[in-house]
Scaffold this motif. Structure first.
Motif, PDB file in Angstrom:
ATOM      1  N   GLN B 115       0.839  -1.182   0.000  1.00  0.00           N
ATOM      2  CA  GLN B 115       0.000   0.000   0.000  1.00  0.00           C
ATOM      3  C   GLN B 115       0.883   1.244   0.000  1.00  0.00           C
ATOM      4  N   LEU B 116       0.244   2.386  -0.068  1.00  0.00           N
ATOM      5  CA  LEU B 116       1.011   3.631  -0.028  1.00  0.00           C
ATOM      6  C   LEU B 116       1.350   3.949   1.416  1.00  0.00           C
ATOM      7  N   ASN B 117       2.311   3.237   1.923  1.00  0.00           N
ATOM      8  CA  ASN B 117       2.604   3.342   3.340  1.00  0.00           C
ATOM      9  C   ASN B 117       4.109   3.461   3.511  1.00  0.00           C
ATOM     10  N   VAL B 355       4.050  10.428  -5.127  1.00  0.00           N
ATOM     11  CA  VAL B 355       3.027  10.511  -4.103  1.00  0.00           C
ATOM     12  C   VAL B 355       2.950  11.890  -3.470  1.00  0.00           C
TER      13      VAL B 355
END
Lengths: 359, 359
Positions: B115-117, B355
């Motif tokens: 995920q975008l983590n 991002v």
DNA sequence: ACTAGCAGTCTTGTTTATAGAGTGCTAAGT
DNA sequence: ACTTAGCACTCTATAAACAAGACTGCTAGT
């Protein structure tokens, strides 16, 4: 032959040894802990606590070896405590002392200088454990028994990016970036978060899943994306219970003579670094109460020998728990380690209960 | 005598060595990297790339030693590259290869499964670096050049406890518990957070400090407590730029022959564990561009010898940056290390820019 | 039940010898 | 002017042999 002792079934009948044998075993463990050198009859004699000759001591040593409490690395060397010997020492012989009051005060003082910040507490705990025991320390974050939702927040970073912050019941915070399929405004996000917050309330993951009402409500695209992510996040929390592991003092342990050569240091490093090993070991600790001691792998954990762990669960009674403790050579100062670990667990218990326990 | 090379002033004139000497030096470094054994004339001969006899090679070796590129641990041993030798190798001799396309694809694939983590990214980066280079890896979180406020949230945990969550401009999240002097409601908290959010806007720490307006406004007790904590938190962020350090692969390095015995392993552990050492070393990297190589401490860092670092800053151009890289024995495979570090830095650059960079 | 004494065993450290790796030098070859 | 074959030399690493020391286990005597 006696049955092998193990972490599960480890009580050794106190009667098998005479008072003098107990004294001798105690001296052997203490001396070996200090010197890392096999302990012979003369050394024991020189200790002065025994009023008998070295020959008598030798006889007793032979008996202790026969019973499995000691062993010789080779004929004509002194004795070294076996795992069973350490076990007996820890359970029957050791002077159970508390940390001295000045030490306790000093530790508490260090905590009171900190803000109410769990991460800083963990770090400090790891540092104190390592420093006090001269071993490596491990501390895992306390995790709630059941994962329950508390609050979520959606923050617009830029028009293509939204930061999702989820707070769970146990106070843990989780973040993730989301990319909305079409631009959204902060106002729209606030609407979504308000709606989901009131919808999810403080429910546990299972409740949320059961609540078919959620499907019923009409959710437009991004709203359901958020919900999915929240649920997935909670699921992850439920599965892996070690969110973070703090560790300190590895350098202490690599100075120990048994680790300077040989691959034995790698056992410690492996345990500390490889998450699944730690989970295996710590997992069995969770339901225990009080300080647990694993000596030299003790049969159950093949991958570690010559390494001991002194661990304790801590947390808020019945609601959340983590593990803290130290890892070092079997030849560690168990007395100090145990008292330190116990004190730190109690301290964390009370700190956490003060802060979170009021509910 | 030649001037000592260093990380700051390290270009070595390519002309000082003949083509054959360069080839020999290259072979010595390559062979020593593989075998960890001093390299002699016969081994070099056996390599086959040189059409000359061992006697000739010996002459060249003597010259190379005189020039300081090699040394012998003792007479009648083969040669080992000196720091200067490694430096020359890295700058002039090494085959500069990129990571192969399948490797690149595999790495990217691993990221796309996440995920975008940011935290997960860091962890994965550390794992990939360690795995690919068989050394220990370090990754620090990217930190904004200037600390700026983004958002705060106040969540009522129970009537004696409030969770303060602060999001900064760089996407980092900070939490802290606050104990209000008197019970508050969630509604009251929402009022406070709304007020402070609109008041603080997206201002940098300096701006907030300068803004006397804040003092002017009347703030009742808890409101100003919150503000104080937010400011203090931002101050802390500004001071220590290494919010978190991820590391992996320590076990790789402790298998290396030069570390199995001797205290040299502790150098690596010290660098990784002791925050201030890492800050010292990495601090000088921040302003550099591209992959930086520190070989054997290279004069500047006395506490590390026989240890090399391959590091690169990464982040979003001009706005935020962290450091990633590997630490291993001087005898490390620089080619592989450099290409991996470079690729990972580029990858993180692009991921972050995708991002966060859209602003 | 204890202990003094002693022979026996094993490690550790030292010495000595040997084999091997690798060099530097010299003298001869191209 | 390079290059190379050959060789003496040096130093390490390994093994063997030996002495010293540490402990033990046993026996016989108190």
């Amino acid at each position: 032959m006696m049955t092998e002792s193990s972490a599960q079934n480890n009580r050794i009948n106190a009667d098998v040894l005479s008072e003098r044998q107990r004294e001798i075993l105690k001296i052997v463990v203490e001396e070996y802990t200090i010197g890392a050198v096999p302990v012979g009859s003369f050394t024991i004699r020189a200790e002065g606590r025994l009023g008998v000759s070295t020959a008598t001591i030798r006889n007793e040593l032979a008996t202790l070896e026969e019973l499995g409490f000691l062993y010789q690395p080779h004929t004509s060397a002194g004795r070294i405590p076996s795992i069973k010997g350490y076990r007996y020492f820890v359970e029957q012989l050791m002077d159970q002392v508390e940390l001295s009051l000045p030490e306790q005060r000093k530790i508490r003082h260090q905590f009171y200088q900190l803000q109410l910040n769990l991460e800083q507490w963990m770090r400090l705990t790891a540092a104190i454990l390592a420093h006090n025991t001269r071993a490596a320390s491990v501390v895992t974050t306390p995790q709630g028994k059941q994962v329950a939702f508390k609050h979520l927040e959606l923050i617009l970073i830029n028009d293509a990016l939204v930061l999702l912050v989820v707070v769970l019941q146990d106070g843990s915070i989780h973040q993730e970036m989301l990319v909305p399929s079409e631009p959204v405004s902060q106002d729209a996000l606030s609407l979504i978060s308000n709606k989901l917050n009131s919808l999810l309330g403080s429910s546990a993951l299972a409740d949320i899943r059961a609540n078919r009402q959620l499907d019923g409500k009409e959710m437009h695209g991004f709203e359901s994306v958020v919900l999915q992510r929240v649920l997935q996040l909670m699921k992850q929390c439920e599965e892996s219970w070690t969110s973070a592991v703090y560790s300190d003092g590895l350098e202490n342990v690599l100075r120990e003579p048994e680790f300077v050569e040989s691959g034995k240091l790698s056992q410690v490093v492996r345990v500390l670094q490889q998450r699944h090993l730690l989970e295996t070991i710590l997992g069995r600790m969770m339901d225990a109460a009080g300080v647990q001691i694993i000596i030299g792998g003790e049969g159950t954990y093949e991958y570690i020998d010559d390494v001991s762990l002194v661990l304790s669960p801590y947390g808020i009674r019945g609601r959340a728990s983590g593990i803290l403790g130290v890892i070092g050579p079997t030849r560690m100062a168990y007395g100090r380690a145990i008292s330190t670990v116990r004190y730190m667990a109690q301290l964390m218990d009370s700190l956490l209960t003060n802060v979170y326990g009021g509910e």
